[in-house]
Design an enzyme around this catalytic site. Sequence first.
Site, PDB file in Angstrom:
ATOM      1  N   ASP A  84      29.079  36.642  46.481  1.00 43.06           N
ATOM      2  CA  ASP A  84      29.247  35.228  45.803  1.00 43.06           C
ATOM      3  C   ASP A  84      29.015  35.314  44.395  1.00 43.06           C
ATOM      4  O   ASP A  84      28.511  34.435  43.924  1.00 43.06           O
ATOM      5  CB  ASP A  84      28.553  34.221  46.620  1.00 43.06           C
ATOM      6  N   HIS A 114      33.492  38.601  48.071  1.00 45.85           N
ATOM      7  CA  HIS A 114      33.328  37.000  47.589  1.00 45.85           C
ATOM      8  C   HIS A 114      32.805  37.225  46.235  1.00 45.85           C
ATOM      9  O   HIS A 114      31.687  37.238  45.774  1.00 45.85           O
ATOM     10  CB  HIS A 114      32.240  36.257  48.682  1.00 45.85           C
ATOM     11  N   HIS A 135      34.072  28.206  53.772  1.00 47.92           N
ATOM     12  CA  HIS A 135      32.649  27.902  53.053  1.00 47.92           C
ATOM     13  C   HIS A 135      32.347  26.521  54.026  1.00 47.92           C
ATOM     14  O   HIS A 135      32.711  25.441  53.717  1.00 47.92           O
ATOM     15  CB  HIS A 135      32.891  27.171  51.671  1.00 47.92           C
ATOM     16  N   ARG A 157      36.925  33.443  37.753  1.00 44.83           N
ATOM     17  CA  ARG A 157      37.224  32.460  36.778  1.00 44.83           C
ATOM     18  C   ARG A 157      38.372  32.110  35.811  1.00 44.83           C
ATOM     19  O   ARG A 157      38.245  31.307  35.334  1.00 44.83           O
ATOM     20  CB  ARG A 157      35.836  32.256  35.854  1.00 44.83           C
TER      21      ARG A 157
END
Lengths: 427, 334
Positions: free
Chosen positions: A307, A62, A181, A66
Amino acid sequence: MRSVLVRGGRIVDPSQSLDKTGDLLIVDGKIEAISDEIGRMEETIELDARGQIVTPGLIDVHVHFREPGGEHKETIETGVRAAVAGGITAVCTMPNTDPVTDDPAGIRFVLAQAEKAAGARVYPLGAISKNQEGKSLAAIGEMVEAGAVGITDDGNPVMNGGLMRMAMEYAKAFGIPVADHPEDLDLSRAGTMNESLNSTRMGLLGKPNISEDIQIIRDLLLSELTDSRVHIQHVSTAYGVEMIRQAKSRGVQVTAEATPHHLILTDSEVDGYNTNAKMNPPLRSSEDRDAVVQGFSDGTLCVYATDHAPHHYDEKEQTFADAPNGIVGLETSLGIGLTCLVGQGVVDLSTLVDRMSCAPARAFNLPGGTLKRGGIGDVTIIDPNVIWSVNSNEFMSKSRNTPFEGLKLKGRASKTIVDGKIVWNGL
Amino acid sequence: MGGRAGFFEGRYFLKPNLFSLGKDLVGLEDLSTDQIVTVLDTAEAFKEISERQIKKVPVLRGKTIVNLFFEPSTRTKISFEFAEKRLSADTVSISSVGSSVSKGETLVDTARNLEAMKIDMVVIRHGSSGAAKFLGERIPSNVINAGDGSHEHPTQGLLDALTIRDHLGSFDGLKVCIIGDVLHSRVARSNIHGLIKLGASVGVCGPYTLLPADVEKMGVRVFSRIEEAIEWSSVLNVLRLQLERMHSGYIPSLREYNQKWGLSKQRLELGSDELLVLHPGPMNRGVEIDSDVADGQNSVILEQVTNGVAVRMAVLYLLSGGTPETAESAKGVN
């Protein structure tokens, strides 16, 4: 022929219940042998791993790199370098880029950028829905063909239960999990932190636990209904952990993540409007944190994932409500795992390696997660005794948004080997 | 009424630093009881300046103060401006509309640019909780919170306390109930922190949709029915109901809100005759408060406005380094 011989380390490989001192040989990017002692060989790089730990390459399923669209926060190149600096040999990238990674061209772009960068392996996830709008399915089959290992609308949770059902049914044919999610946006409202006395005191709107719980329950039931695999991301609530535990016990095909921050921090970290304690799901109460720890320890949450969510300094340098969600994690996760989880007796070393390598590989059908002969030559060598403090200025990541600045940790990756090549030599 | 006779005598003289407010005034949660009492006492001393023919003393002469208002405000902004001018400070007021703030400049850059022009204090009103603290941590000037999101509005909390003290003398045994949209209210939070520290019991009352999670853990009593709240209270602090709450679905309609939680004359009669009614303004007459209550004999709403200037003078004075013992001489000759 190129080979690497790792000498005298404590080899910990839960995939074959191995924990012994010995030598490990990698030839042409493949695990060749593990033995008490392997003789000297020509044209072989020898690494002295005495006093160190040798594990199958660590995998973080995870991360947000970007690219495309948010290159001021992170690029795939800086992302894979940050990964290997943290001992991570493979990552799964999230598709909430700009544009959204929701078609095969997007998947191929991520893979091409990763190919150019020398670092961790990159396994992209594609979007569940077109443009992550939650309306119609993205080109799931074509994305899998292009290299996607799963699908998710992470960051833009799927509110439409009917669409989620179809995503699970459809993904099943391709053998990939749906990464979820879990968040009901109507219940989260404009919340920016955990709903609690702390949010009330600080005058911040809260996200209640139930906004997460209710979607965890929905998606466990949908997974059961469709007989397909669901991977619940970043579980933060006590009730969520318990629901997953119950679902597992009745055979639902669910895997689930615990993040370093939800394992060790609580919402009191937000005090003083600390934007580096702002993430989604938010840091919760100590009862929730304890339940996540328990779930991590008993295997309900079998995957340790960061994450990793880089943001530019200017974006976090705002008032709390205006700052974006997320923190970086790749370069601190192993140290935190060793110090705060193994060091505190939450799990033993072998279990941590399982959660950081074997279980993530199984959850997303990734190569690796093992040191068995013939497996890919991804290996992490860990110095368990080095004491260091988190200093974000030294990060390989482009971003510095960590709540762990200054935290004193014991243990970190000394060398990271991907495909038989030493891609990080830290110590 | 109010004013502590012994205030300027010996006992405060011994430990003046104990009552310093520090660099910034962000919220009443951060202040000690002694600090709050110090502000109230200092405000008491300053009240008289506003009664003079020439309403000006040289306490802050040569100081530069910027009033930085990122949200619309009339009362609070003017009250601060009067307080500053009556203390002889040089002031500039900036509203977000028509300034570089509306051109996308960040809060940090705005502040640093002001700082570069050599200022001494910033009064900030901002829509985000934590904005005043954020600013205070980044510039050396004194920062005064004039309302940050739903967090705190400390000078309002102080002027409410001063108004209550003026009328009732002491906070011991007092029961103050805050009625309305506590969820979004910075006034409510400053009142809760301040009044509990001063020794009062505090209640909150409103539809549960507008009461924040775990509010009882802040040490307040929760009432769902306004009738019960009125019977329990010695002071009612009625909050403004922002009209957009109806559109976001917190309440069905303003009409129903008035029917169930509005402070009417009839309901007021459930309480004691001495019940004080406060409202931070601006009022929605006929929504949270009826006109015959707002303008009635229990209402001290305009006294709150008067006290606002004195409290803000006190805060400006104390933050600029003034001490309670010198407040009387700082006022100069009448």
